[in-house]
Design a protein around this motif. Structure first.
Motif, PDB file in Angstrom:
ATOM      1  N   THR A 196       3.951 -20.413 -28.396  1.00 21.31           N
ATOM      2  CA  THR A 196       3.120 -19.786 -29.301  1.00 21.31           C
ATOM      3  C   THR A 196       1.624 -20.529 -29.559  1.00 21.31           C
ATOM      4  O   THR A 196       1.825 -21.202 -28.786  1.00 21.31           O
ATOM      5  CB  THR A 196       3.616 -20.398 -30.750  1.00 21.31           C
ATOM      6  OG1 THR A 196       3.470 -22.155 -29.859  1.00 21.31           O
ATOM      7  CG2 THR A 196       5.577 -20.047 -30.472  1.00 21.31           C
ATOM      8  N   HIS A 197       0.909 -19.816 -30.499  1.00 19.35           N
ATOM      9  CA  HIS A 197      -0.421 -20.436 -30.885  1.00 19.35           C
ATOM     10  C   HIS A 197      -0.234 -21.224 -30.967  1.00 19.35           C
ATOM     11  O   HIS A 197      -1.110 -22.391 -30.136  1.00 19.35           O
ATOM     12  CB  HIS A 197      -1.250 -18.631 -31.089  1.00 19.35           C
ATOM     13  CG  HIS A 197      -1.385 -18.315 -30.636  1.00 19.35           C
ATOM     14  ND1 HIS A 197      -2.367 -17.956 -30.867  1.00 19.35           N
ATOM     15  CD2 HIS A 197      -1.093 -17.804 -28.865  1.00 19.35           C
ATOM     16  CE1 HIS A 197      -2.454 -15.891 -30.412  1.00 19.35           C
ATOM     17  NE2 HIS A 197      -1.273 -16.247 -29.565  1.00 19.35           N
ATOM     18  N   ALA A 198       0.613 -21.757 -31.398  1.00 18.01           N
ATOM     19  CA  ALA A 198       0.731 -23.387 -32.197  1.00 18.01           C
ATOM     20  C   ALA A 198       1.219 -24.058 -30.879  1.00 18.01           C
ATOM     21  O   ALA A 198       0.021 -25.348 -30.688  1.00 18.01           O
ATOM     22  CB  ALA A 198       1.955 -23.368 -33.250  1.00 18.01           C
ATOM     23  N   GLN A 199       1.723 -24.213 -30.252  1.00 15.75           N
ATOM     24  CA  GLN A 199       2.266 -24.837 -28.775  1.00 15.75           C
ATOM     25  C   GLN A 199       0.814 -24.989 -28.145  1.00 15.75           C
ATOM     26  O   GLN A 199       0.594 -26.309 -27.264  1.00 15.75           O
ATOM     27  CB  GLN A 199       3.450 -24.343 -27.789  1.00 15.75           C
ATOM     28  CG  GLN A 199       5.076 -24.107 -28.551  1.00 15.75           C
ATOM     29  CD  GLN A 199       6.008 -23.543 -28.465  1.00 15.75           C
ATOM     30  OE1 GLN A 199       5.721 -22.902 -27.931  1.00 15.75           O
ATOM     31  NE2 GLN A 199       7.285 -24.190 -28.814  1.00 15.75           N
ATOM     32  N   ILE A 200       0.283 -23.761 -27.919  1.00 16.77           N
ATOM     33  CA  ILE A 200      -0.959 -23.787 -26.810  1.00 16.77           C
ATOM     34  C   ILE A 200      -1.508 -24.973 -27.397  1.00 16.77           C
ATOM     35  O   ILE A 200      -2.952 -25.735 -26.762  1.00 16.77           O
ATOM     36  CB  ILE A 200      -1.820 -22.471 -26.182  1.00 16.77           C
ATOM     37  CG1 ILE A 200      -0.357 -21.866 -26.021  1.00 16.77           C
ATOM     38  CG2 ILE A 200      -3.376 -22.157 -25.827  1.00 16.77           C
ATOM     39  CD1 ILE A 200      -1.373 -19.846 -25.974  1.00 16.77           C
ATOM     40  N   GLY A 201      -2.109 -24.682 -28.716  1.00 13.51           N
ATOM     41  CA  GLY A 201      -3.085 -25.238 -29.773  1.00 13.51           C
ATOM     42  C   GLY A 201      -2.490 -27.360 -29.488  1.00 13.51           C
ATOM     43  O   GLY A 201      -3.569 -28.137 -29.477  1.00 13.51           O
ATOM     44  N   SER A 202      -1.371 -27.175 -29.281  1.00 12.97           N
ATOM     45  CA  SER A 202      -1.033 -28.762 -29.069  1.00 12.97           C
ATOM     46  C   SER A 202      -1.139 -29.150 -27.722  1.00 12.97           C
ATOM     47  O   SER A 202      -1.180 -30.410 -27.256  1.00 12.97           O
ATOM     48  CB  SER A 202       0.408 -28.670 -29.064  1.00 12.97           C
ATOM     49  OG  SER A 202       0.857 -28.477 -28.580  1.00 12.97           O
ATOM     50  N   ALA A 203      -1.124 -28.761 -26.692  1.00 13.16           N
ATOM     51  CA  ALA A 203      -1.317 -28.636 -25.262  1.00 13.16           C
ATOM     52  C   ALA A 203      -3.519 -28.576 -25.330  1.00 13.16           C
ATOM     53  O   ALA A 203      -3.820 -29.959 -24.559  1.00 13.16           O
ATOM     54  CB  ALA A 203      -1.593 -27.655 -24.336  1.00 13.16           C
ATOM     55  N   ILE A 204      -4.061 -28.659 -26.183  1.00 13.76           N
ATOM     56  CA  ILE A 204      -5.132 -28.198 -26.050  1.00 13.76           C
ATOM     57  C   ILE A 204      -6.003 -29.319 -26.903  1.00 13.76           C
ATOM     58  O   ILE A 204      -7.193 -28.929 -26.514  1.00 13.76           O
ATOM     59  CB  ILE A 204      -6.437 -27.478 -25.401  1.00 13.76           C
ATOM     60  CG1 ILE A 204      -6.218 -26.060 -26.750  1.00 13.76           C
ATOM     61  CG2 ILE A 204      -5.262 -26.262 -24.103  1.00 13.76           C
ATOM     62  CD1 ILE A 204      -7.140 -24.852 -26.569  1.00 13.76           C
ATOM     63  N   GLY A 205      -5.456 -29.662 -28.160  1.00 11.58           N
ATOM     64  CA  GLY A 205      -6.520 -30.642 -28.643  1.00 11.58           C
ATOM     65  C   GLY A 205      -6.762 -29.308 -29.773  1.00 11.58           C
ATOM     66  O   GLY A 205      -7.781 -29.980 -30.343  1.00 11.58           O
ATOM     67  N   SER A 206      -6.256 -28.390 -30.024  1.00 11.47           N
ATOM     68  CA  SER A 206      -6.400 -27.809 -30.747  1.00 11.47           C
ATOM     69  C   SER A 206      -5.757 -26.793 -31.992  1.00 11.47           C
ATOM     70  O   SER A 206      -4.461 -27.575 -32.066  1.00 11.47           O
ATOM     71  CB  SER A 206      -7.624 -26.544 -30.001  1.00 11.47           C
ATOM     72  OG  SER A 206      -8.032 -25.759 -31.687  1.00 11.47           O
ATOM     73  N   THR A 207      -6.290 -26.115 -32.791  1.00 12.38           N
ATOM     74  CA  THR A 207      -4.529 -25.955 -34.064  1.00 12.38           C
ATOM     75  C   THR A 207      -4.673 -23.954 -33.098  1.00 12.38           C
ATOM     76  O   THR A 207      -5.511 -23.215 -32.465  1.00 12.38           O
ATOM     77  CB  THR A 207      -6.077 -25.386 -35.519  1.00 12.38           C
ATOM     78  OG1 THR A 207      -6.573 -24.587 -35.337  1.00 12.38           O
ATOM     79  CG2 THR A 207      -6.761 -27.094 -35.889  1.00 12.38           C
ATOM     80  N   ARG A 208      -3.795 -23.878 -34.081  1.00 13.38           N
ATOM     81  CA  ARG A 208      -3.091 -22.145 -34.341  1.00 13.38           C
ATOM     82  C   ARG A 208      -4.169 -21.531 -34.583  1.00 13.38           C
ATOM     83  O   ARG A 208      -4.108 -20.484 -33.070  1.00 13.38           O
ATOM     84  CB  ARG A 208      -1.426 -22.201 -35.025  1.00 13.38           C
ATOM     85  CG  ARG A 208      -1.237 -20.717 -34.832  1.00 13.38           C
ATOM     86  CD  ARG A 208       0.374 -20.398 -35.861  1.00 13.38           C
ATOM     87  NE  ARG A 208      -0.288 -21.013 -36.993  1.00 13.38           N
ATOM     88  CZ  ARG A 208      -1.596 -19.719 -37.598  1.00 13.38           C
ATOM     89  NH1 ARG A 208      -1.689 -18.655 -37.479  1.00 13.38           N
ATOM     90  NH2 ARG A 208      -1.726 -19.764 -39.280  1.00 13.38           N
TER      91      ARG A 208
END
Lengths: 242, 242
Positions: A196-208
């Motif tokens: 999910t975009h939320a999961q990606i955000g959580s990896a790179i210090g960003s938001t969904r």
């Protein structure tokens, strides 16, 4: 997911020195699986189910994929660890996948806690104590080499997270994941699992929200594609240019 | 830096399961050092000198500290790999230290390259081929366990880099470094080596300017101190609260 046999196989794109020997005795692996089944050291999890991994034990993904997650226990701004409210506020970071045939363990716990989840349905995990490996010294060596390989991959991952622009971190992150786990598809290589975009955000210090916007930009520039089933794909020329 | 003998010692705060056995035969270590000297496999570097590490070789920090750095080969915006101009533009990320008694290696190289530098003067490094360890199976086991430990530390590091607010990433980053390498000081635990704000920024995806501003904030809140000699210090109560 096609069922895969237990085998520790770094991706072909990785360096030669970390590849398992071609002469690996398959019988050992079958014996380990048989042993795990005999001793009830095997369990199958459904998608997003938590794998109750404990320090001191070694886990092997037999089938499917495991998602590693880190949870921050404190922040510079919120420090009330004991209240329930702040617990709900905890940030979870996606730390990567452990694919079939790969080992994982959870040891270090401070000031973050590490957790593991089944990323797909029918994820099967085998576990053992390290001293159980005394009977299989060759296998222990392969497990330790697999951790060496995972450590090197995490250094690359840290390299991209040090980049200042979020879009660079995003492209670096996706490239590393697809380099390691990608499967050939029509347009290049694609990640075999959704993220999910939320999961990606959580990896790179960003938001969904930011991830959704930047994924659109990368698509416009032709640097990534998204397949029908929502899998992220790196076109062959992007992969080659890197 | 006090000269330290070659010994792979995860920090006391780490989990028990990764600690080397108390029964480690010291003689092996002395033999390895003797062997390295006899075979000219030992070299001393001055501060910020590049250590020409090659894939396939294993390196051991005998004295001092090594700084690992990752360099992005491409970005989502600048893709002219072949021009000299873009080479100068490359972002270097600080990936951590390797302290005395710890092993390191550089294998994975795509789409980032990994480099190692002496972080302090008089950093001594010993190197060997993996097959050289065939003579010291116990030592190889310890080296591989040290990589297991380093891998777990990097998972924690990734956990903090997933945090959205830069100040949280900064405090998480400093806490992890001091937890691993910190030495007791008057006010708590301090990092034994200096680190520039630019280096810190390169690790947490931020800039020198932002790091300087946020370090000021953390100091105001009493979450960190800076010692006279510019060493970063975590007060005991911050360390305990975590």
């Amino acid at each position: 997911m096609v069922q895969q046999s237990l085998s520790i196989q770094p991706n072909p794109v990785s360096s030669d020195t970390l590849r398992p020997e071609a002469s690996r005795p398959f019988l050992t692996w079958q014996r380990i699986l048989d042993w795990a089944n005999e001793h009830y050291r095997c369990r199958t999890f459904s998608k997003d189910e938590k794998i109750p991994a404990r320090p001191g034990l070694l886990y092997l993904v037999q089938r499917g994929a495991v998602r590693m997650v880190g949870v921050a226990q404190v922040s510079a701004t919120h420090r009330n660890l004991n209240s329930r409210a702040s617990t709900l506020n905890q940030e979870e970071a996606f730390l990567g996948f452990v694919g079939a045939g790969q080992p994982f363990e959870i040891v270090a716990q401070s000031p973050f806690t590490l957790h593991s989840y089944a990323h797909v349905d029918q994820t099967a995990v085998v576990w053992m104590y390290w001293h159980d490996l005394d009977n299989w010294p060759h296998f222990r060596r392969e497990v330790l080499d697999a951790f060496r390989y995972q450590h090197q991959r995490k250094l690359l991952w840290l390299s991209t997270l040090g980049q200042r622009r979020t879009i660079d971190r995003l492209l670096g992150f996706l490239t590393l994941l697809i380099e390691e786990f990608g499967e050939p598809c029509e347009q290049g290589y694609s990640l075999p699992w959704t993220l999910t975009h939320a999961q990606i955000g959580s990896a790179i210090g960003s938001t969904r929200v930011t991830v959704t916007r930047l994924m659109g930009k990368l698509r416009q520039r032709g640097l990534i594609h998204t397949q029908d089933d929502n899998l992220i794909c790196l076109p062959t020329d992007t992969a080659l240019r890197r």
